[in-house]
Design a protein around this motif. Structure first.
Motif, mmCIF file in Angstrom:
data_model
loop_
_atom_site.group_PDB
_atom_site.id
_atom_site.type_symbol
_atom_site.label_atom_id
_atom_site.label_comp_id
_atom_site.label_asym_id
_atom_site.label_seq_id
_atom_site.Cartn_x
_atom_site.Cartn_y
_atom_site.Cartn_z
ATOM 1 N N MET A 17 0.828 -1.197 0.000
ATOM 2 C CA MET A 17 0.000 0.000 0.000
ATOM 3 C C MET A 17 0.864 1.249 0.000
ATOM 4 O O MET A 17 1.902 1.271 0.626
ATOM 5 C CB MET A 17 -0.930 -0.005 1.206
ATOM 6 N N LYS A 18 0.394 2.262 -0.713
ATOM 7 C CA LYS A 18 1.239 3.430 -0.921
ATOM 8 C C LYS A 18 0.432 4.704 -0.714
ATOM 9 O O LYS A 18 -0.624 4.879 -1.325
ATOM 10 C CB LYS A 18 1.752 3.355 -2.373
ATOM 11 N N HIS A 19 0.943 5.581 0.148
ATOM 12 C CA HIS A 19 0.296 6.879 0.343
ATOM 13 C C HIS A 19 0.525 7.717 -0.908
ATOM 14 O O HIS A 19 1.668 7.930 -1.316
ATOM 15 C CB HIS A 19 0.917 7.559 1.570
ATOM 16 N N LEU A 20 -0.557 8.188 -1.551
ATOM 17 C CA LEU A 20 -0.387 9.014 -2.750
ATOM 18 C C LEU A 20 -0.281 10.490 -2.395
ATOM 19 O O LEU A 20 0.689 11.152 -2.739
ATOM 20 C CB LEU A 20 -1.555 8.799 -3.717
ATOM 21 N N TYR A 21 -1.299 11.023 -1.696
ATOM 22 C CA TYR A 21 -1.278 12.429 -1.289
ATOM 23 C C TYR A 21 -2.435 12.682 -0.338
ATOM 24 O O TYR A 21 -3.327 11.845 -0.197
ATOM 25 C CB TYR A 21 -1.380 13.377 -2.491
ATOM 26 N N ASP A 22 -2.419 13.836 0.302
ATOM 27 C CA ASP A 22 -3.574 14.297 1.069
ATOM 28 C C ASP A 22 -4.319 15.309 0.219
ATOM 29 O O ASP A 22 -3.719 16.252 -0.304
ATOM 30 C CB ASP A 22 -3.131 14.967 2.378
ATOM 31 N N CYS A 23 -5.613 15.107 0.083
ATOM 32 C CA CYS A 23 -6.447 16.061 -0.636
ATOM 33 C C CYS A 23 -7.030 17.014 0.407
ATOM 34 O O CYS A 23 -7.672 16.582 1.366
ATOM 35 C CB CYS A 23 -7.547 15.308 -1.371
ATOM 36 N N ILE A 24 -6.769 18.318 0.255
ATOM 37 C CA ILE A 24 -7.158 19.296 1.270
ATOM 38 C C ILE A 24 -8.476 19.960 0.871
ATOM 39 O O ILE A 24 -8.553 20.650 -0.145
ATOM 40 C CB ILE A 24 -6.089 20.400 1.415
ATOM 41 N N LEU A 25 -9.501 19.738 1.675
ATOM 42 C CA LEU A 25 -10.806 20.336 1.381
ATOM 43 C C LEU A 25 -11.186 21.256 2.520
ATOM 44 O O LEU A 25 -11.793 20.829 3.506
ATOM 45 C CB LEU A 25 -11.849 19.235 1.201
ATOM 46 N N GLY A 26 -10.834 22.515 2.406
ATOM 47 C CA GLY A 26 -11.078 23.447 3.502
ATOM 48 C C GLY A 26 -10.339 22.968 4.732
ATOM 49 O O GLY A 26 -9.123 22.738 4.688
ATOM 50 N N GLU A 27 -11.071 22.778 5.830
ATOM 51 C CA GLU A 27 -10.447 22.355 7.090
ATOM 52 C C GLU A 27 -10.154 20.855 7.132
ATOM 53 O O GLU A 27 -9.496 20.383 8.038
ATOM 54 C CB GLU A 27 -11.393 22.657 8.263
ATOM 55 N N LYS A 28 -10.731 20.104 6.178
ATOM 56 C CA LYS A 28 -10.612 18.658 6.224
ATOM 57 C C LYS A 28 -9.564 18.174 5.238
ATOM 58 O O LYS A 28 -9.279 18.839 4.237
ATOM 59 C CB LYS A 28 -11.972 18.031 5.847
ATOM 60 N N ARG A 29 -9.032 16.985 5.519
ATOM 61 C CA ARG A 29 -8.118 16.388 4.545
ATOM 62 C C ARG A 29 -8.414 14.904 4.387
ATOM 63 O O ARG A 29 -8.795 14.226 5.332
ATOM 64 C CB ARG A 29 -6.658 16.627 4.901
ATOM 65 N N THR A 30 -8.266 14.436 3.170
ATOM 66 C CA THR A 30 -8.488 13.033 2.857
ATOM 67 C C THR A 30 -7.174 12.438 2.396
ATOM 68 O O THR A 30 -6.557 12.943 1.454
ATOM 69 C CB THR A 30 -9.527 12.884 1.722
ATOM 70 N N GLU A 31 -6.749 11.365 3.066
ATOM 71 C CA GLU A 31 -5.542 10.682 2.622
ATOM 72 C C GLU A 31 -5.924 9.688 1.529
ATOM 73 O O GLU A 31 -6.806 8.847 1.736
ATOM 74 C CB GLU A 31 -4.894 9.942 3.799
ATOM 75 N N VAL A 32 -5.273 9.794 0.374
ATOM 76 C CA VAL A 32 -5.557 8.873 -0.723
ATOM 77 C C VAL A 32 -4.455 7.824 -0.758
ATOM 78 O O VAL A 32 -3.262 8.158 -0.823
ATOM 79 C CB VAL A 32 -5.657 9.607 -2.070
ATOM 80 N N ILE A 33 -4.869 6.558 -0.678
ATOM 81 C CA ILE A 33 -3.911 5.453 -0.581
ATOM 82 C C ILE A 33 -4.131 4.498 -1.752
ATOM 83 O O ILE A 33 -5.272 4.108 -2.040
ATOM 84 C CB ILE A 33 -4.109 4.696 0.752
ATOM 85 N N LEU A 34 -3.051 4.143 -2.415
ATOM 86 C CA LEU A 34 -3.132 3.211 -3.539
ATOM 87 C C LEU A 34 -2.885 1.793 -3.025
ATOM 88 O O LEU A 34 -1.928 1.552 -2.289
ATOM 89 C CB LEU A 34 -2.063 3.577 -4.573
ATOM 90 N N ALA A 35 -3.773 0.879 -3.410
ATOM 91 C CA ALA A 35 -3.614 -0.501 -2.952
ATOM 92 C C ALA A 35 -3.598 -1.423 -4.167
ATOM 93 O O ALA A 35 -4.213 -1.133 -5.189
ATOM 94 C CB ALA A 35 -4.758 -0.882 -2.023
ATOM 95 N N THR A 36 -2.882 -2.539 -4.046
ATOM 96 C CA THR A 36 -2.784 -3.445 -5.191
ATOM 97 C C THR A 36 -3.903 -4.477 -5.201
ATOM 98 O O THR A 36 -4.259 -4.997 -6.243
ATOM 99 C CB THR A 36 -1.428 -4.182 -5.184
ATOM 100 N N ASP A 37 -4.461 -4.795 -4.032
ATOM 101 C CA ASP A 37 -5.582 -5.733 -4.008
ATOM 102 C C ASP A 37 -6.489 -5.448 -2.819
ATOM 103 O O ASP A 37 -6.067 -4.841 -1.832
ATOM 104 C CB ASP A 37 -5.081 -7.180 -3.956
ATOM 105 N N VAL A 38 -7.722 -5.909 -2.914
ATOM 106 C CA VAL A 38 -8.732 -5.627 -1.896
ATOM 107 C C VAL A 38 -8.400 -6.310 -0.571
ATOM 108 O O VAL A 38 -8.560 -5.728 0.499
ATOM 109 C CB VAL A 38 -10.119 -6.083 -2.383
ATOM 110 N N ALA A 39 -7.919 -7.543 -0.661
ATOM 111 C CA ALA A 39 -7.671 -8.304 0.565
ATOM 112 C C ALA A 39 -6.692 -7.568 1.475
ATOM 113 O O ALA A 39 -6.852 -7.549 2.703
ATOM 114 C CB ALA A 39 -7.135 -9.691 0.222
ATOM 115 N N SER A 40 -5.690 -6.929 0.863
ATOM 116 C CA SER A 40 -4.709 -6.230 1.697
ATOM 117 C C SER A 40 -5.338 -5.004 2.368
ATOM 118 O O SER A 40 -4.955 -4.644 3.485
ATOM 119 C CB SER A 40 -3.479 -5.831 0.873
ATOM 120 N N ILE A 41 -6.321 -4.367 1.717
ATOM 121 C CA ILE A 41 -6.985 -3.210 2.339
ATOM 122 C C ILE A 41 -7.790 -3.667 3.552
ATOM 123 O O ILE A 41 -7.663 -3.117 4.649
ATOM 124 C CB ILE A 41 -7.953 -2.503 1.361
#
Lengths: 348, 348
Positions: free
Chosen positions: A1-25
């Motif tokens: 799993m790999k951290h791609l970036y944080d998406c900043i939406l006003g006061e909130k942030r969403t961490e976007v993570i790339l995964a290779t398969d569902v089971a690992s998530i």
């Protein structure tokens, strides 16, 4: 799993993570988070090896975006004694993500939220940006909140196993993103990699999803709550598409196909008004055609279509402003005269 | 009408406006805002001279904090074709404000919101701070949002006509605010102006409401979403009060009376633990007594009370932390041993 970036939406942030398969998530979540309520639907439940006490299974399809689903999720959360620092995890397409996210946004005035979008459309669209909603009184997305997820896990390999119609559904939105991008690289990628994309090669899927999400990120970070007219760029093609869908074609067209058709109509309107660059428009129209989208479709019941547009107008207390493109990534919001609309939808 | 200040809650701000009478507020809103949906209850509807098409009347009392009320408000909003820039205006006590505000926060992902609190309690409490909620599965405030109003109209003269029980309800919270204030001026005001306050003289009511709201403002601006332990100061006395209410005394005590009792129990616990300054505690206890609050009430069914506390603990996934005061405006969050709790509630 790999951290791609944080998406900043006003006061909130969403961490976007790339995964290779569902089971690992899912195993990552189960091992790192103590308090989790899973929300899936009858299609995705088979990919979840979770405890049924900790899982809410929604019906599949749009009818799941209901207050009944919210009640079911809230009831399960109470039963689990989920606190405000507990997580609701959505595992499914746009309907599951929208519904679970709305529930998370109102349970105890907001608990933690993770989205695992399992369709191409939800990976490039519903997963990022914080829009949550259910349908009330048969009005789509009438009730909802802005509530960005804490983490979004994106797993492009899921796209490999989608039915053809569902794949095309997402493709329509990703092509739209290529036109909205600030440079031509995503457009060129779609032009050059068509065979690999249609074969759904793992490497091209990953790039397609990541680059498409970056386009969405650009617009939502600039205007998180759609207040200053930038985020509305993402509605390119949607006013035409919604009218087509409401005018009786709701089940005939996949949403992504209707959007592709709508984008084409926005480009053609721009050409007629000399707003849109000719070379850019021709290139974009060719691209949609080359991916098999029926952008030449002619509306037969024109008055019914115009009435559906009218309905949109009434709800928005004023004129409908169409998203137009003057060139790659350059948007303008314009009202369109009926004559222009009628001519592009019937190609007279 | 007079602009008092803007209360800043993260990205949002609430304009607080002082009004001398209700009629001037409603006519101001009717003449300056085009698109308005009024929400009141069966008690307050008689003070509203508004079009019934534009007014939702909720039942009175806690049972109005239901999904059914939200549906009614949303249905009326759709019928009025209220857009996102349209206003929902709450006219009533805490129940009306909480419910209408929740509806406004989710209708079209949030429309405009004005609160006109009509009780002392809602003027000094529910009106400011953005907490909205309904009760689901009989759990109080289980579902809600943070959604500060755009404008709050405060009209202290309304307090003159409140029934005695309702007046005392608000008084409990305002006295609590006096203890939480950063200086002693509000405390001194309550000590020196007792006769005028009990007579509900217009001038003292205005000062009481405005200064009490300023205390709330201090805590919510420092911690809008109750994330860093500052805003929880406002829960002073509430853990004791909730347990008293759930342990079978829900209808016997006005909420403000239960809170006053709870504040006294927090002070007495602080004295036993040598956390709370002795001079301050004695002074505060005398103040509550002088306003006729039954702070000496002894709980008879101690085990039932302890079970009610336990219920609170389970929902919060951990130990219950009581808000304690070391001195004027100085809070500490502490867990309390059962022995201490039992001793203060039964005064052994």
């Amino acid at each position: 799993m790999k951290h791609l970036y944080d998406c900043i939406l006003g006061e909130k942030r969403t961490e976007v993570i790339l995964a290779t398969d569902v089971a690992s998530i899912t195993s990552h979540i189960e091992t790192t988070i103590r308090s989790v309520l899973w929300v899936c639907d009858t299609n995705t439940v088979k990919f979840l090896a979770t405890d049924s006490q900790k899982t809410v299974v929604l019906p599949s399809g749009e009818e799941a975006k209901s207050w009944q689903s919210i009640e079911n999720i809230v009831a399960a959360a109470v039963k689990l004694r989920l606190a405000r620092d507990g997580f609701i995890v959505a595992f499914g397409g746009g309907v599951v993500c929208d519904t679970a996210a709305f529930a998370a946004s109102i349970y105890m005035r907001g608990c933690q939220l993770i989205l695992i979008p399992t369709t191409l459309l939800s990976q490039v669209d519903a997963s990022l940006g914080g829009k949550t909603a259910i349908d009330v009184f048969t009005i789509k997305n009438l009730v909802g909140t802005f509530y960005p997820a804490k983490h979004v896990f994106v797993c492009p390999t899921i796209v490999k196993s989608l039915p053809e119609k569902e794949f095309k559904n997402g493709l329509g939105e990703t092509l739209k993103h290529a036109l909205l991008a600030q440079d031509q690289s995503l457009m060129e990628f779609f032009e050059n990699q068509q065979r690999a994309i249609m074969r759904r090669d793992a490497m091209v899927l990953e790039r397609m999803v990541i680059d498409s999400l970056q386009v969405k990120r650009f617009y939502i970070e600039a205007d998180p709550r759609e207040e200053i007219g930038i985020r509305s760029a993402l509605n390119l093609g949607h006013t035409f598409a919604h009218a087509l869908e409401s005018a009786g074609n709701l089940n005939e067209w996949a949403h992504g196909e209707a959007v592709a058709w709508g984008v084409a109509k926005a480009l053609e309107s721009g050409l007629k008004l000399k707003i849109t660059d000719h070379v850019f428009a021709e290139r974009a129209l060719r691209l949609f055609e080359s991916y098999g989208f029926n952008i030449g479709y002619r509306v037969r019941h024109i008055e019914r279509f115009m009435l559906a547009l009218e309905g949109d107008k009434k709800r928005k207390s004023g004129a409908v402003r169409f998203v137009m493109l003057s060139n790659q990534g350059k948007i303008r919001l314009e009202t369109l005269e009926d004559q222009i609309i009628k001519s592009v939808i019937s190609r007279t």
